[in-house]
Design an enzyme around this catalytic site. Structure first.
Site, PDB file in Angstrom:
ATOM      1  N   ASP A   1       0.818  -1.210   0.000  1.00 55.58           N
ATOM      2  CA  ASP A   1       0.000   0.000   0.000  1.00 55.58           C
ATOM      3  C   ASP A   1       0.853   1.261   0.000  1.00 55.58           C
ATOM      4  O   ASP A   1       1.965   1.276   0.532  1.00 55.58           O
ATOM      5  CB  ASP A   1      -0.872   0.044   1.264  1.00 55.58           C
TER       6      ASP A   1
ATOM      7  N   HIS B   1       3.717  -2.146   3.332  1.00 59.61           N
ATOM      8  CA  HIS B   1       3.637  -0.793   2.786  1.00 59.61           C
ATOM      9  C   HIS B   1       4.925  -0.441   2.047  1.00 59.61           C
ATOM     10  O   HIS B   1       6.008  -0.542   2.629  1.00 59.61           O
ATOM     11  CB  HIS B   1       3.398   0.228   3.901  1.00 59.61           C
TER      12      HIS B   1
HETATM   13 ZN   LIG Z   1      -2.631   3.227   2.956  1.00 59.92          ZN
END
Ligand SMILES: [Zn+2]
Length: 207
Positions: free
Chosen positions: A34, A173
């Site tokens: 992400d 992430h």
């Molecule tokens: Zn995010």
């Protein structure tokens, strides 16, 4: 404490519209990344994935795609899947349904995907009912917590390995904030999963 799994009420929504774990019984897992693409983290992830010959799914922030189109193009050229993560990481709890919808559509100006992951996993019922016409929501079954200041790199790796199960959707992430922990935990997790007979696949609206 922190939550590795999403709130229970997400899991009772129809997986046709909102997916927390892919309903399979075989050893398949889904790596997701992400908040990118950013030059500080995403190319390193892509290199690791190439080394292991693994495909993943990247939930991209529209404004980052605008700024780093070359990295986004490499994600696509490497054969990964992409999903919408809003234009500028807008929390659904801080926006009206209309403003939220417009923000997600602003991301779609930069790339098309039928997958949507709400930033922070936060959205309202109104936002859900509007957006599910255009997107399949993808949450997760395992958060590595690589963004959390109180979580060590070793714990990120444990969060992933201890919660691996068939159909798992694992969140890392590719962000500046998470980079160090993510780069530590990712190869170890992939090795762990491969050694136990898992394969990795990309997400799609049909899985
Ligand atoms: Zn995010």
């Amino acid at each position: 404490m922190y939550a590795i799994h999403p709130p229970w009420f997400y899991r009772v929504l129809s997986p046709k519209y909102l997916l927390c774990q892919v309903p399979v019984r075989n050893k398949v897992a889904y790596l997701t990344f992400d908040d990118g693409p950013v030059p500080e983290a995403t190319p390193m992830v892509l290199d690791i994935l190439v080394n292991f010959k693994i495909k993943a799914s990247f939930f991209c922030v529209g404004d980052n795609v605008r700024k780093h189109r070359d990295i986004f193009d490499r994600i696509m050229a490497d054969g990964h899947a992409v999903g919408n993560h809003s234009f500028n990481h807008l929390s659904g709890w801080k926006a009206s349904p209309g403003a939220y919808y417009n923000n997600v559509m602003a991301c779609r100006e930069y790339f098309d995907s039928k997958l949507f992951r709400p930033p922070h996993g936060r959205f309202t019922p109104g936002q859900y009912f509007v957006l599910r016409n255009d997107f399949r929501f993808v949450l997760w079954s395992v958060l590595t917590m690589d963004y959390h200041p109180a979580v060590s790199p070793e714990q990120c790796l444990l969060n992933a390995t201890e919660n691996l199960s068939p159909g798992a959707i694992i969140v890392f992430h590719d962000s500046i904030k998470s980079k160090e922990k993510m780069i530590y935990a990712l190869p170890g997790f992939i090795e762990y999963a491969l050694a136990r007979g898992y394969t990795f696949e990309v997400l799609s609206p049909e899985v």
